[in-house]
Design an enzyme around this catalytic site. Structure first.
Site, PDB file in Angstrom:
ATOM      1  N   GLU A  26       7.261  25.229   8.264  1.00 30.12           N
ATOM      2  CA  GLU A  26       6.893  24.706   6.950  1.00 30.12           C
ATOM      3  C   GLU A  26       5.369  24.580   6.836  1.00 30.12           C
ATOM      4  O   GLU A  26       4.668  24.461   7.852  1.00 30.12           O
ATOM      5  CB  GLU A  26       7.545  23.310   6.777  1.00 30.12           C
ATOM      6  CG  GLU A  26       7.233  22.661   5.445  1.00 30.12           C
ATOM      7  CD  GLU A  26       8.116  21.431   5.146  1.00 30.12           C
ATOM      8  OE1 GLU A  26       8.814  20.954   6.062  1.00 30.12           O
ATOM      9  OE2 GLU A  26       8.084  20.973   3.991  1.00 30.12           O
ATOM     10  N   ASN A 173      15.889  23.000  -1.471  1.00 34.25           N
ATOM     11  CA  ASN A 173      15.901  22.276  -0.200  1.00 34.25           C
ATOM     12  C   ASN A 173      16.111  20.794  -0.481  1.00 34.25           C
ATOM     13  O   ASN A 173      15.450  20.228  -1.360  1.00 34.25           O
ATOM     14  CB  ASN A 173      14.554  22.453   0.518  1.00 34.25           C
ATOM     15  CG  ASN A 173      14.381  21.505   1.696  1.00 34.25           C
ATOM     16  OD1 ASN A 173      14.966  21.713   2.752  1.00 34.25           O
ATOM     17  ND2 ASN A 173      13.592  20.445   1.519  1.00 34.25           N
ATOM     18  N   GLU A 174      17.014  20.174   0.229  1.00 34.99           N
ATOM     19  CA  GLU A 174      17.230  18.719   0.121  1.00 34.99           C
ATOM     20  C   GLU A 174      17.135  18.263  -1.337  1.00 34.99           C
ATOM     21  O   GLU A 174      16.342  17.376  -1.683  1.00 34.99           O
ATOM     22  CB  GLU A 174      16.245  17.944   1.001  1.00 34.99           C
ATOM     23  CG  GLU A 174      16.462  18.218   2.467  1.00 34.99           C
ATOM     24  CD  GLU A 174      15.761  17.246   3.421  1.00 34.99           C
ATOM     25  OE1 GLU A 174      14.997  16.385   2.985  1.00 34.99           O
ATOM     26  OE2 GLU A 174      16.033  17.363   4.637  1.00 34.99           O
ATOM     27  N   TYR A 240      18.728  14.921  11.454  1.00 31.40           N
ATOM     28  CA  TYR A 240      17.732  14.676  12.501  1.00 31.40           C
ATOM     29  C   TYR A 240      18.245  13.650  13.497  1.00 31.40           C
ATOM     30  O   TYR A 240      18.887  12.671  13.116  1.00 31.40           O
ATOM     31  CB  TYR A 240      16.414  14.197  11.870  1.00 31.40           C
ATOM     32  CG  TYR A 240      15.669  15.349  11.212  1.00 31.40           C
ATOM     33  CD1 TYR A 240      14.868  16.184  11.982  1.00 31.40           C
ATOM     34  CD2 TYR A 240      15.800  15.617   9.853  1.00 31.40           C
ATOM     35  CE1 TYR A 240      14.196  17.253  11.406  1.00 31.40           C
ATOM     36  CE2 TYR A 240      15.127  16.686   9.277  1.00 31.40           C
ATOM     37  CZ  TYR A 240      14.325  17.504  10.061  1.00 31.40           C
ATOM     38  OH  TYR A 240      13.662  18.573   9.503  1.00 31.40           O
ATOM     39  N   GLU A 314      18.225  22.232   9.217  1.00 33.30           N
ATOM     40  CA  GLU A 314      17.131  21.468   9.831  1.00 33.30           C
ATOM     41  C   GLU A 314      17.764  20.475  10.787  1.00 33.30           C
ATOM     42  O   GLU A 314      18.648  19.709  10.383  1.00 33.30           O
ATOM     43  CB  GLU A 314      16.324  20.682   8.778  1.00 33.30           C
ATOM     44  CG  GLU A 314      15.459  21.551   7.901  1.00 33.30           C
ATOM     45  CD  GLU A 314      14.589  20.734   6.941  1.00 33.30           C
ATOM     46  OE1 GLU A 314      14.273  19.561   7.231  1.00 33.30           O
ATOM     47  OE2 GLU A 314      14.234  21.288   5.888  1.00 33.30           O
ATOM     48  N   GLN A 363      10.389  21.651  14.075  1.00 39.22           N
ATOM     49  CA  GLN A 363       9.952  22.920  13.544  1.00 39.22           C
ATOM     50  C   GLN A 363       9.296  23.691  14.670  1.00 39.22           C
ATOM     51  O   GLN A 363       8.924  23.107  15.677  1.00 39.22           O
ATOM     52  CB  GLN A 363       8.989  22.704  12.398  1.00 39.22           C
ATOM     53  CG  GLN A 363       9.602  21.937  11.225  1.00 39.22           C
ATOM     54  CD  GLN A 363       8.724  21.945   9.977  1.00 39.22           C
ATOM     55  OE1 GLN A 363       7.668  22.572   9.919  1.00 39.22           O
ATOM     56  NE2 GLN A 363       9.160  21.198   8.959  1.00 39.22           N
TER      57      GLN A 363
HETATM   58  O1  AHR Z   1      11.087  18.885   8.632  1.00 39.30           O
HETATM   59  C1  AHR Z   1      10.396  17.899   7.929  1.00 39.30           C
HETATM   60  C2  AHR Z   1      11.066  17.538   6.612  1.00 39.30           C
HETATM   61  O2  AHR Z   1      12.306  16.968   6.861  1.00 39.30           O
HETATM   62  C3  AHR Z   1      11.389  18.685   5.702  1.00 39.30           C
HETATM   63  O3  AHR Z   1      10.313  19.061   4.907  1.00 39.30           O
HETATM   64  C4  AHR Z   1      12.488  18.133   4.847  1.00 39.30           C
HETATM   65  O4  AHR Z   1      13.354  19.133   4.373  1.00 39.30           O
HETATM   66  C5  AHR Z   1      13.163  17.125   5.756  1.00 39.30           C
HETATM   67  O5  AHR Z   1      13.348  15.905   5.141  1.00 39.30           O
END
Ligand code: AHR
Length: 510
Positions: A26, A173-174, A240, A314, A363
């Site tokens: 990103e 995205n999201e 995450y 992600e 990432q």
């Molecule tokens: O990876 C960091 C951020 O986490 C990304 O931009 C977003 O899609 C997610 O919330």
């Protein structure tokens, strides 16, 4: 207790898609700028502005795919800012990530050049949150149309005669959060609308990926599959692994969720932590299994033939930034804890590879659970990089089912399975098994019954260390790297092995 493992060498009826070993880059912190991209005039050896050392390191682990330009950045990105002569490109504010100036020197042409250098597939994420249908339609036309049209002419005027091949395209995205704060019902309709204009030109066929849920938002999956499942190839889950979360959820009456940030919460240090935080990360990694199972069950209801892939778009660890670095840059170190949690997650994706057909760790460079860290002209390969190196044997290999009876790893009254396993068969008939022992104190004895194959020889590699937080630094870059592993014995029905405490082992059985 001894751990029991059964490997069915002859069973399994699908491949582990290599895209499970995919990546995400990103415009965030030092991932693109001062990461991949140093510019053509840099003293750091580069090809067309991209760092040679990074390209070579990543090619060595066979990266199948890179997702770009975001993330949250994608829903504020206007692609026309990033084409044409660099000195004339628009300078914009990167509002999500540190409020820094984005000079757009890395744009569409540079991204495709990067993918060519990496010998990897591009995956582009379009803007739904603040972009128009026309903007998205024109971007796809610009990249993939081989004829006469306004966008094809613009591409040619910018120096690229032939269109690129583009397979993977994300429609937002999201969109429940930074991508527009939408309800599932609203986004489902927008997805139907935007995705229609993501056209296949000539023989370029686009694989359309819809923005999926955050973590356990099952309502989002339900609505998306019911209202728009027919129009998508993949649904993108974001999850995450965290010690604790910055967000609080406000549950709305209709099942939709809104997330607010709690500014006072901390996620814990990436390198300075106790066993409680080791355990929390292992628990969060194991929770991926529940998420995949529950989202898949909803998808099965609407798509029993599993045409739509669950894409873990992600994922990875998320800690506090390294002291003294920009909080908006998400720069964190990476220890043995990251490696073991990556091993668990990748085993889970392999084991559900009938539905999970892509997963992108967040990432690739200098951001969150990175494979590569840089400082000036120096580069460090993280423990997570080494897991990708060890696990690359699973890419596009035949999935091999395993059954595990695991001992438990307990901490302050809570328990987790001690070992995590997945297996595959390569095109030479060899079985590769990846095993993680998450217990930081005790080794794990594993007795393995091998069905449908007689083990002739075994070779292996292990990643482990004497402390939970061992990591590679710019001064000591090789503190943690895989070494040969020989702690196994072949028997009549299979083999026995003993995994060291807090370790990841990959065995190749012939
Ligand atoms: O990876 C960091 C951020 O986490 C990304 O931009 C977003 O899609 C997610 O919330």
């Amino acid at each position: 207790m001894k751990n029991m493992l059964k490997i069915d060498a002859k069973a399994g009826n699908h491949k582990i898609d290599k895209n499970i070993y995919g990546h995400f880059a990103e415009h965030l912190g030092r991932c693109i700028y001062d990461g991949f991209w140093v510019g053509e005039d840099s003293k750091i050896p580069n090809t067309k502005g991209m760092r040679n050392d990074i390209i070579n390191a990543l090619k060595a682990v066979k990266i199948p795919m890179v997702r770009w330009p975001g993330g949250c950045f994608a829903d504020e990105y206007h692609w026309k800012d990033g084409i044409g002569p660099r000195e004339g490109r628009a300078k914009i504010i990167n509002t999500h990530w540190g409020g820094v100036v984005e000079n757009n020197h890395f744009g569409t042409h540079e991204f495709f050049e990067l993918c060519e250098l990496l010998e990897t597939e591009p995956y582009i994420c379009g803007n739904v949150g603040s972009g128009t249908v026309l903007e998205m339609q024109e971007w796809v036309e610009y990249m993939t149309f081989d004829g006469e049209s306004p966008m094809a002419s613009l591409r040619k005027a910018n120096g690229r005669e032939k269109p690129w091949k583009l397979k993977y395209f994300g429609v937002g995205n999201e969109n429940w959060g930074c991508g527009g704060r939408m309800r599932a019902e609203h986004y489902a309709d927008l997805y139907r609308n935007y995705s229609l204009y993501v056209r296949n030109y000539g023989n370029n066929e686009i694989y359309k990926i819809a923005a999926g849920p955050r973590g356990d938002n099952y309502h989002w999956t339900e609505v998306m599959m019911r209202e728009a499942g027919y129009f998508m190839d993949g649904l993108a889950l974001h999850y995450y692994t965290r010690v604790r979360d910055h967000s609080i959820v406000i549950e709305q009456q209709d099942g939709n969720k809104v997330y607010l940030k709690k500014p006072d919460a901390v996620r814990g240090s990436a390198i300075d932590f106790e066993e409680s935080e080791w355990f929390a990360i292992m628990k969060a990694a194991w929770f991926t299994d529940e998420l995949v199972v529950k989202h898949s069950a909803i998808m099965d209801k609407y798509d029993p033939e599993k045409k739509v892939a669950l894409i873990v778009d992600e994922w990875g660890t998320w800690f506090d930034v390294e002291p003294g670095t920009n909080p908006g840059f998400l720069y964190q170190q990476n220890t043995l804890r990251d490696a073991v949690s990556a091993g668990i997650s990748l085993n889970i994706f392999n084991n559900h590879s009938d539905r999970v057909r892509m997963a992108n760790i967040a990432q690739i460079i200098n951001v969150l659970q990175a494979l590569v860290l840089t400082e000036g002209d120096k580069m460090v390969l993280t423990p997570t990089y080494h897991i990708y190196d060890m696990y690359k044997v699973h890419q596009d290999a035949d999935f091999v089912p395993t059954e595990v009876i695991s001992d438990e790893y307990g901490f302050e009254g809570e328990k987790l399975p001690q070992i995590s396993v997945s297996a595959s068969k390569d095109d030479r008939g060899r079985i590769n098994v990846s095993l993680c022992n998450i217990n930081p104190h005790e080794s794990a004895e594993v007795e393995c019954l091998l069905n449908g194959m007689k083990a002739g020889s075994i070779s292996g590699r292990v990643l482990t260390a004497g402390a939970m937080n061992v990591h590679n630094t710019f001064k000591n870059p090789d503190q943690l790297k895989p070494v040969d592993f020989k702690n196994f014995a072949i028997g009549d029905t299979g083999f026995n092995t003993t995994l060291p405490p807090m370790s990841v082992v990959v065995l190749t059985i012939e």
